[in-house]
Write a protein that holds these residues in place. Structure first.
Motif, short mmCIF file in Angstrom:
data_model
loop_
_atom_site.label_atom_id
_atom_site.label_comp_id
_atom_site.label_asym_id
_atom_site.label_seq_id
_atom_site.Cartn_x
_atom_site.Cartn_y
_atom_site.Cartn_z
N ASP A 1 72.09 145.27 103.89
CA ASP A 1 72.21 145.06 102.96
C ASP A 1 71.27 144.63 102.16
O ASP A 1 70.57 144.20 100.82
N LEU B 1 67.14 144.01 99.82
CA LEU B 1 66.37 144.15 99.19
C LEU B 1 65.06 144.78 99.34
O LEU B 1 64.71 143.42 99.88
N GLY C 1 67.05 154.32 93.46
CA GLY C 1 66.50 153.32 93.94
C GLY C 1 66.61 152.06 93.88
O GLY C 1 66.25 150.80 94.11
N THR D 1 66.25 149.18 96.86
CA THR D 1 67.09 149.84 98.16
C THR D 1 65.61 150.18 99.27
O THR D 1 66.78 150.23 100.16
#
Length: 752
Positions: A44, A46, A73, A125
């Motif tokens: 996950d 970033l 995103g 993301t």
């Protein structure tokens, strides 16, 4: 994760100090298995991309992030307007490498204090989305006047505040330099200047911050000291040390740029805590020019001598740049006071504040600048009195540190001059400028001396020896490409007489025993001494057990009568009277022996000046029509105490020489003072030496014994290689052309 040498070591090679040894981490690096700060996977994750400011001074009047937030995103655009509050986001926090003043605080408020300052962080993301979003952030500014030109503010230079640990202010004047200059038969009065340079390591600065389930952080950071990074994060974010683990197993070059935590670390931690997700921030090559650099400097040197060249007076005054928010200071002029025998010396060092980010330590900080000016002036004196440059230095050789009156712990600089000159063929030099040529190409030979402090810092190490003869050693040091993994493995293996493949050394983890920042050429001296000491403790335990074993061949032996080799301890020169380490441990029912030591410099060091020395000899060719300069040969003779790994040490010196050639002929960060901005912030326009610019470099290690400098007798090699090189090149250019260039770099427009 802890990266160790378990998968690195070659087999069948005993780790003896002084033997040329290939890097134990080499296979991991060339096969791509070595992981750097931006290469650790996180669930996950970033991606953060920094938006850089466009003005040198003023304030942000508005930030429009709407277009960026509309990108698929993109989750958040963090600015000074919406950043979370911090417990200790104030002016009081300083890390281990912070100068006196008020450290820069990213996203603190609307004020802009230098060009390229981070003004926003786009989080997405994917890296592509974050990069696209960053390009869409619109920032409006209200610019105010700025100043980035050192020459324009020299008159406002001041003596820096004494706040940085380790800074040695210039010593008080000795004798009367002004009066001696007036009486001297020969005077050399010269001004020298050096430009801004940037570090530009291959690996750009990056931080990957992983948020654990309990809120603690695991940080993969490009740093020269995991403990310093940990200290910084805990200090700024109000966390406990056990809540922050910093890991940095491999560093793709740093040269000083990783001594201070850079702003990508702060932004990554800030974002990870705000988003409660793992975050990675990697700076672009252009952004690598937005924090720290070797400061521009200006030097005034006056030498007075009798007609034979004997120094009677020396004055060296330097001005270097700093930022407006910190006093960055280096030991620049002190070398001029200690290098040569002279009774009348005045030294002065000031800084001038500019609207730039604070300069930062870069390979051999201070000495690279000050020794360039000193050794150039000494060459000018040699020419003025018609004395060979080597002979002039020997004539003025200092047997003691002239600044303090202390003896040197060891000093084989004379041997550096002699052996370097012999290897180079210096005796064949025609002293007259423009007297040597190859066709239409002018040939010049130049030389210079080099000086750097040999330092030891407190350090700790842990060692665990298992019954199968395997040894695990660890310390929270770093390897920025210098060969730390290999050197520590060799020291441990040598101390216990083990093959290299039986030793695992672990570094780059804040959970390991404490170690200083990797810088200043003190890692082998400091951490290496701790590794030696902890292995000696294990050796003592083993020897005590071995002597008590039934029918032991070592029962009556003293510790100085045995040798450790091949995983065994034996009577010196008598392998038939030996015991295997594994058998010794089993005889006492031991599955493992574990030791930890804290090693500090010995008090006796304070009675001495400890330095590494060098003499570098350079041949250049200068095209008579175009003024282009090519370095054709280099010999660098080094007195660095005991050489742990000659193969890696040679690489360190070669790397320093390459950078010295770059300093002399190529490197210069250019500023548009109207914009207050570095303009050539890329490898396309920031010139560095390439293979075609570098000849064969011959390195000579002069034998030097030193039982004061540290238990190993080893001095650092990382810094000394660059010191004096730029002066040697400049002196060679003068010999070739008869034209003295005192303003680096020496570009073709300055030689014709």
């Amino acid at each position: 994760m802890k990266t160790t040498t378990s998968e690195m070591n070659g087999k069948g090679m005993e780790g003896r100090i002084g033997m040329p040894t290939s890097r134990v981490d080499g296979r991991l690096k060339v096969t791509g298995q070595a992981q750097y700060a931006a290469e650790f996977a996180a669930e996950d994750l970033l991606y953060g991309v920094v938006v850089s400011g466009a003005i040198a001074h003023g304030e942000i009047s508005a930030i429009d992030a709407a277009a960026a937030l509309a990108v698929d995103g993109v989750l958040h655009v963090m600015t000074h307007e919406n950043r979370p509050p911090l417990p200790r986001f104030d002016r009081s926090y300083r890390d281990d490498d912070t100068p006196s003043g008020s450290p820069f605080r990213a996203l603190y408020d609307e004020k802009i204090i230098y060009s390229g300052q981070p003004v926003a962080l786009v989080l997405a993301t994917s890296f592509e989305a974050a990069r696209h979003g960053a390009a869409l952030v619109k920032v409006s500014y209200k610019a105010t006047s700025h100043q980035t030109d050192l020459d324009a503010v020299q008159a406002d230079a001041y003596h820096p505040r004494q706040g940085k640990d380790g800074f040695q202010p210039p010593p008080k004047p000795r004798g009367d330099a002004d009066a001696a200059l007036k009486k001297a038969e020969i005077n050399v009065l010269a001004e020298y200047s050096t430009p801004v340079e940037h570090h530009n390591p291959m690996e750009m600065h990056a931080s990957t911050v992983m948020v654990d389930a309990d809120g603690s952080l695991t940080i993969y950071d490009k740093t020269q000291g995991v403990l310093n990074t940990q200290q910084y994060v805990t200090g700024v974010f109000g966390l406990k040390p056990e809540q922050v683990r910093v890991i940095s197993p491999f560093v793709g070059g740093a040269f000083g740029s990783g001594l201070r935590p850079q702003y990508q670390l702060f932004l990554a931690v800030l974002a990870a805590q705000e988003m409660k997700r793992s975050v990675r921030v990697v700076l672009t090559r252009q952004q690598m020019f937005s924090f720290g650099h070797r400061p521009a400097s200006r030097h005034q040197i006056a030498l007075g001598a009798d007609k034979t060249g004997k120094l009677l007076a020396l004055k060296h005054a330097a001005v270097a740049e700093t930022s407006r928010f910190e006093d960055y200071i280096e030991v620049v002029v002190n070398w001029s006071g200690s290098a040569y025998q002279c009774d009348n010396v005045t030294l002065d060092y000031k800084v001038a504040a500019l609207d730039v980010y604070t300069p930062l330590d870069m390979r051999a900080p201070g000495a690279t600048l000050g020794v360039y000016a000193l050794e150039s002036a000494m060459d000018e004196l040699a020419h003025a009195v018609h004395v060979d440059p080597v002979a002039l230095r020997l004539m003025n050789y200092a047997e003691k540190d002239q600044n303090t009156g202390k003896p040197f712990s060891s000093k084989e600089l004379k041997a550096c001059y002699e052996q370097g000159a012999a290897k180079f063929g210096w005796g064949k030099r025609d002293p007259a400028p423009r007297s040597m040529r190859r066709g239409k190409t002018l040939v010049g030979w130049g030389m210079a001396g080099g000086f750097w402090d040999a330092m030891q810092q407190p350090a700790s190490a842990k060692a665990v020896l298992s019954a199968d003869g395997k040894l695990a050693v660890s310390s929270a040091t770093a390897d920025i490409g210098t060969g730390t993994y290999t050197a520590m493995t060799m020291i441990a293996a040598d101390t216990l007489g083990l093959p290299l493949e039986n030793v695992v050394f672990t570094l780059g983890d804040s959970s390991l025993p404490q170690a200083p920042l990797e810088g200043g050429s003190w890692t082998v001296s400091s951490v290496g001494s701790a590794v030696k000491s902890v292995c000696e403790n294990i050796r003592k335990k083993l020897f005590t057990i071995a002597r008590a074993m039934p029918d032991s061949p070592l029962a009556k032996a003293g510790a100085d009568e045995v040798e450790w080799t091949g995983g065994r301890v034996q009577l010196a020169g008598q392998p038939d009277k030996s015991l295997a380490i594994s058998d010794i441990m089993r005889s006492d029912g031991l599955h493992r022996i574990e030791e930890t030591v804290d090693q500090s410099p010995e008090k006796k060091q304070k009675q001495y000046t400890m330095q590494t020395h060098s003499a570098v000899f350079v041949e250049v060719e200068v095209d008579e029509d175009f003024g282009t300069v090519a370095v054709k040969r280099v010999v660098s003779a080094i007195a660095g105490g005991r050489v742990i790994n000659p193969k890696a040490a040679r690489s360190q010196i070669v790397g320093g020489v390459v950078w010295g050639i770059g300093m002399a002929l190529h490197e210069e960060t250019l500023t548009d003072h109207a914009l207050g901005r570095f303009m050539n912030h890329s490898f396309a326009e920031y010139h560095i030496p390439v293979n075609a610019d570098i000849p064969d470099i011959d390195v000579v290690f002069v034998e030097e014994h030193d039982d004061i400098v540290n238990p190993l007798g080893a001095k650092g090699m990382g810094e000394i290689g660059i010191v004096g090189v730029a002066a040697a090149v400049a002196n060679a250019v003068f010999h070739a052309t008869g034209k003295r260039v005192r303003d680096l770099p020496i570009t073709l427009d300055k030689t014709v």
